[in-house]
Design a protein around this motif. Sequence first.
Motif, PDB file in Angstrom:
ATOM      1  N   ARG A  39       8.196  91.044  90.815  1.00  0.00           N
ATOM      2  CA  ARG A  39       8.543  92.380  90.317  1.00  0.00           C
ATOM      3  C   ARG A  39      10.001  92.714  90.574  1.00  0.00           C
ATOM      4  O   ARG A  39      10.648  93.372  89.779  1.00  0.00           O
ATOM      5  N   ARG A  40      10.517  92.269  91.735  1.00  0.00           N
ATOM      6  CA  ARG A  40      11.899  92.597  92.082  1.00  0.00           C
ATOM      7  C   ARG A  40      12.905  91.668  91.411  1.00  0.00           C
ATOM      8  O   ARG A  40      14.082  92.022  91.301  1.00  0.00           O
ATOM      9  N   GLY A  41      12.470  90.500  91.008  1.00  0.00           N
ATOM     10  CA  GLY A  41      13.396  89.508  90.461  1.00  0.00           C
ATOM     11  C   GLY A  41      14.261  90.017  89.318  1.00  0.00           C
ATOM     12  O   GLY A  41      15.492  89.829  89.334  1.00  0.00           O
ATOM     13  N   PRO A  42      13.682  90.680  88.304  1.00  0.00           N
ATOM     14  CA  PRO A  42      14.531  91.164  87.199  1.00  0.00           C
ATOM     15  C   PRO A  42      15.597  92.172  87.629  1.00  0.00           C
ATOM     16  O   PRO A  42      16.571  92.382  86.916  1.00  0.00           O
ATOM     17  N   LEU A  43      15.399  92.829  88.798  1.00  0.00           N
ATOM     18  CA  LEU A  43      16.377  93.814  89.262  1.00  0.00           C
ATOM     19  C   LEU A  43      17.514  93.192  90.062  1.00  0.00           C
ATOM     20  O   LEU A  43      18.526  93.853  90.308  1.00  0.00           O
ATOM     21  N   PHE A  49      25.316  92.850  90.822  1.00  0.00           N
ATOM     22  CA  PHE A  49      26.459  93.397  90.100  1.00  0.00           C
ATOM     23  C   PHE A  49      26.947  94.694  90.751  1.00  0.00           C
ATOM     24  O   PHE A  49      28.156  94.916  90.908  1.00  0.00           O
ATOM     25  N   THR A  50      25.999  95.548  91.155  1.00  0.00           N
ATOM     26  CA  THR A  50      26.375  96.808  91.802  1.00  0.00           C
ATOM     27  C   THR A  50      27.096  96.555  93.121  1.00  0.00           C
ATOM     28  O   THR A  50      28.095  97.222  93.439  1.00  0.00           O
ATOM     29  N   ILE A  51      26.610  95.587  93.898  1.00  0.00           N
ATOM     30  CA  ILE A  51      27.257  95.269  95.167  1.00  0.00           C
ATOM     31  C   ILE A  51      28.669  94.749  94.939  1.00  0.00           C
ATOM     32  O   ILE A  51      29.620  95.143  95.633  1.00  0.00           O
ATOM     33  N   ILE A  52      28.838  93.886  93.939  1.00  0.00           N
ATOM     34  CA  ILE A  52      30.165  93.324  93.669  1.00  0.00           C
ATOM     35  C   ILE A  52      31.138  94.406  93.224  1.00  0.00           C
ATOM     36  O   ILE A  52      32.295  94.456  93.655  1.00  0.00           O
ATOM     37  N   VAL A  53      30.655  95.318  92.370  1.00  0.00           N
ATOM     38  CA  VAL A  53      31.542  96.324  91.781  1.00  0.00           C
ATOM     39  C   VAL A  53      31.872  97.446  92.760  1.00  0.00           C
ATOM     40  O   VAL A  53      32.984  97.985  92.748  1.00  0.00           O
TER      41      VAL A  53
END
Length: 321
Positions: A39-43, A49-53
């Motif tokens: 369930r978490r994989g697609p997120l 991306f959020t962590i990198i940005v």
Amino acid sequence: MSTDTASAAKGIRTARGAADRPARTPEERRAARREGWARRGPLLPALIFTIIVTQIPFLMTIWYSLRSWNLLRPDGQTFVWFQNFVDIFMDSTFRSAALNSILITVGCVFAALILGTLFAILLDREFLGRGVVRTLLITPFLIMPAATSMLWSVSLLNPSFGLLNWVIGLFGVAPIDFTSQLPLFSVIMALVWQWTPFMMLLILAGLQAQPKDVLEAAALDGAGWGKTFLFVTLPQLRRYMELAVLLGAIYVVNTFDQIYLMTAGGPGTASANLPFYIYQRAFLGFDIGQAAAMGVVTVIATIIIATFALRLIFRSFDAKD
């Protein structure tokens, strides 16, 4: 049965249910773990991306805030640890910019909230051309902040040919150079004009979500419009108003375009807020270390205020439920 007794009984029933439930085997636990990751994989891509940005630049900002780094002295980089933070809090301009940020944010958010509530009440009624009026009222929020700034500084507030000076001139009032004499007021006016539609949409959603049977019951009980709004509608709108204040404050505290284009932080630094003063220190003063320290302080203060506001909002939602 009191509330505490009911809660205790519910807890006892839950504990008994958990005790009666058979323990899962290792294979069942592994299957549940695989299902959770499925369930978490697609997120995960969005999370990475959020962590990198967001988080990596913030960590770099913290790194720079602990160093003495001026672009005019590129070879003089040294660790000063928390000296930059001490220096900025001793800086009277930084304190003035922080106060301006508070004044701009509070003035804009509450003025826009009041106007947005009034417009939402008007649009909640049926009248001819309501769709056209709603579109016109939403338009200011869709205009780019840079265009908004130029519109207000040139077309409306200009002391020579501004529309506002022409209007007050009809009453014999001498022209006013708003952006020089009243810089904070000028910026707040432009921001209120831009953010009132946002507040209006949120309040209008709250008005249209309130149950009609409650309003009909208030009317049958003889309550007038004022009492109905004060004791029925306003409590219903509380959560929408809190959300509007929170989102509006988060966005308005980062205002840069209006200040840069309308007043350039002046006269002097009279209308500079924290984002604009950070820009001045970084790109005009070339002091990357102190600018980074100011950015860290601004982000931490915003997170603390936003967390406190979110707790209030969630508490009101829980109370409503």
